[in-house]
Design a protein around this motif. Structure first.
Motif, PDB file in Angstrom:
ATOM      1  N   GLY A   1      20.362 -27.519 -46.347  1.00 63.33           N
ATOM      2  CA  GLY A   1      20.187 -29.006 -45.852  1.00 63.33           C
ATOM      3  C   GLY A   1      21.419 -29.421 -45.088  1.00 63.33           C
ATOM      4  N   VAL A   2      21.362 -30.987 -44.975  1.00 63.82           N
ATOM      5  CA  VAL A   2      22.406 -31.561 -44.195  1.00 63.82           C
ATOM      6  C   VAL A   2      23.260 -32.129 -45.341  1.00 63.82           C
TER       7      VAL A   2
ATOM      8  N   LEU B   1      19.802 -36.436 -36.227  1.00 66.86           N
ATOM      9  CA  LEU B   1      19.711 -36.213 -37.674  1.00 66.86           C
ATOM     10  C   LEU B   1      18.551 -35.334 -37.829  1.00 66.86           C
ATOM     11  N   GLU B   2      17.361 -35.474 -37.229  1.00 71.79           N
ATOM     12  CA  GLU B   2      15.967 -34.697 -37.610  1.00 71.79           C
ATOM     13  C   GLU B   2      16.266 -33.154 -37.117  1.00 71.79           C
ATOM     14  N   ARG B   3      16.958 -33.116 -36.112  1.00 69.69           N
ATOM     15  CA  ARG B   3      17.211 -31.663 -35.671  1.00 69.69           C
ATOM     16  C   ARG B   3      18.037 -30.840 -36.670  1.00 69.69           C
TER      17      ARG B   3
ATOM     18  N   ASP C   1      14.265 -35.974 -47.381  1.00 70.76           N
ATOM     19  CA  ASP C   1      14.220 -34.567 -47.573  1.00 70.76           C
ATOM     20  C   ASP C   1      15.031 -34.110 -46.341  1.00 70.76           C
ATOM     21  N   GLY C   2      15.862 -33.018 -46.981  1.00 71.51           N
ATOM     22  CA  GLY C   2      16.608 -32.115 -45.897  1.00 71.51           C
ATOM     23  C   GLY C   2      18.064 -32.660 -45.895  1.00 71.51           C
ATOM     24  N   VAL C   3      18.371 -33.992 -46.441  1.00 72.10           N
ATOM     25  CA  VAL C   3      19.399 -34.506 -46.669  1.00 72.10           C
ATOM     26  C   VAL C   3      20.163 -34.161 -47.930  1.00 72.10           C
ATOM     27  N   THR C   4      20.881 -33.229 -48.042  1.00 73.74           N
ATOM     28  CA  THR C   4      21.370 -32.634 -49.340  1.00 73.74           C
ATOM     29  C   THR C   4      22.231 -33.692 -50.196  1.00 73.74           C
TER      30      THR C   4
END
Length: 256
Positions: A55-56, A206-208, A230-233
């Protein structure tokens, strides 16, 4: 017949791929009281933070040289002068971290000359990634697609003949990430999403990054942070990125 543009992983990359894949959420980087000082003064620190796999991870803190230096440190491009940095199983080993990280969209590292075409940058990257003893012709649209599509997703790729200075800011940022990330190492460190002046463009960036975070661990920064999604850790608030006087000015501005 061997493809002359075939990317040849270095020994350390092969070793990384041969080893176990990090479990999502596993701690990859742990910074304890790290800081960087230059001959002319303090740059940032002390900073404590933890980066988990996948994730990010977004570092929330004031922009400027302190935040840039922290990103460089987390990518193994700068060595802390104080504190301890554990990363990928080693402590205070910036060369090891360097080999496992790509860094993009930070002018001090990957600034691209403005009077140069997209075609020339792609050609240079293909040649750097090819076997050393193979002649590589000028890049093609297929090379652009191969290098950039994983980063751009369904967004339009830049024209091959366009000057870098002509690219819209989102396109320019994604292009810089694509050419920096050609080897797809485990860690990708990207200059702050807040560098983009357009809020919608920053959101698309940020989406990419979230999409890239499905296969890599991504670190970026934003002065105001981003919503947890979702995807942002993790969104980690980081203090001590400026000297104390400037930090006080930042605090006063945020309270008005």
């Amino acid at each position: 017949m061997t493809d002359p543009t075939e990317v040849i992983p270095r020994d350390d990359e092969l070793a990384t791929r041969a080893g176990r894949r990090e479990a999502f959420g596993e701690v990859l980087i742990r910074a304890t009281q790290i800081g960087v000082d230059a001959s002319w003064g303090h740059i940032f620190g002390p900073v404590d933070l933890t980066v988990r796999a996948g994730g990010v991870t977004v570092l929330q803190g004031a922009g400027g040289r302190g935040r840039t230096a922290l990103l460089l440190t987390l990518a193994g491009r700068m060595k802390p002068t104080t504190g301890s940095l554990e990363a990928y199983g080693r402590t205070d080993s910036p060369h090891h971290l360097f080999d496992l990280a790509a860094i993009a969209n930070i002018d001090e590292v990957d600034g691209i000359g403005q009077t140069i075409r997209v075609h020339d940058i792609v050609t240079e990257q293909v040649r750097w990634a090819a076997r050393w003893n193979k002649w590589v012709p000028q890049s093609t649209e297929e090379d652009l697609e191969r290098i950039c599509r994983p980063v751009f997703g369904d967004l339009t790729l830049p024209p091959m003949r366009a000057m870098v200075e002509e690219l819209p800011e989102l396109t320019s940022s994604l292009f810089r990430i694509a050419v920096a990330n050609i080897r797809k190492p485990p860690l990708l460190v990207v200059g702050g999403v807040d560098k983009l002046s357009s809020i919608p463009a920053a959101g698309r960036l940020l989406e990419r990054l979230i999409a890239l975070g499905r296969e890599q661990t991504v670190i970026t920064a934003d002065v105001n942070g981003v919503p947890l999604q979702d995807g942002v850790t993790d969104v980690i608030e980081v203090a001590n990125l400026t000297d104390h006087e400037l930090a006080e000015l930042e605090r006063e501005a945020s309270e008005r």
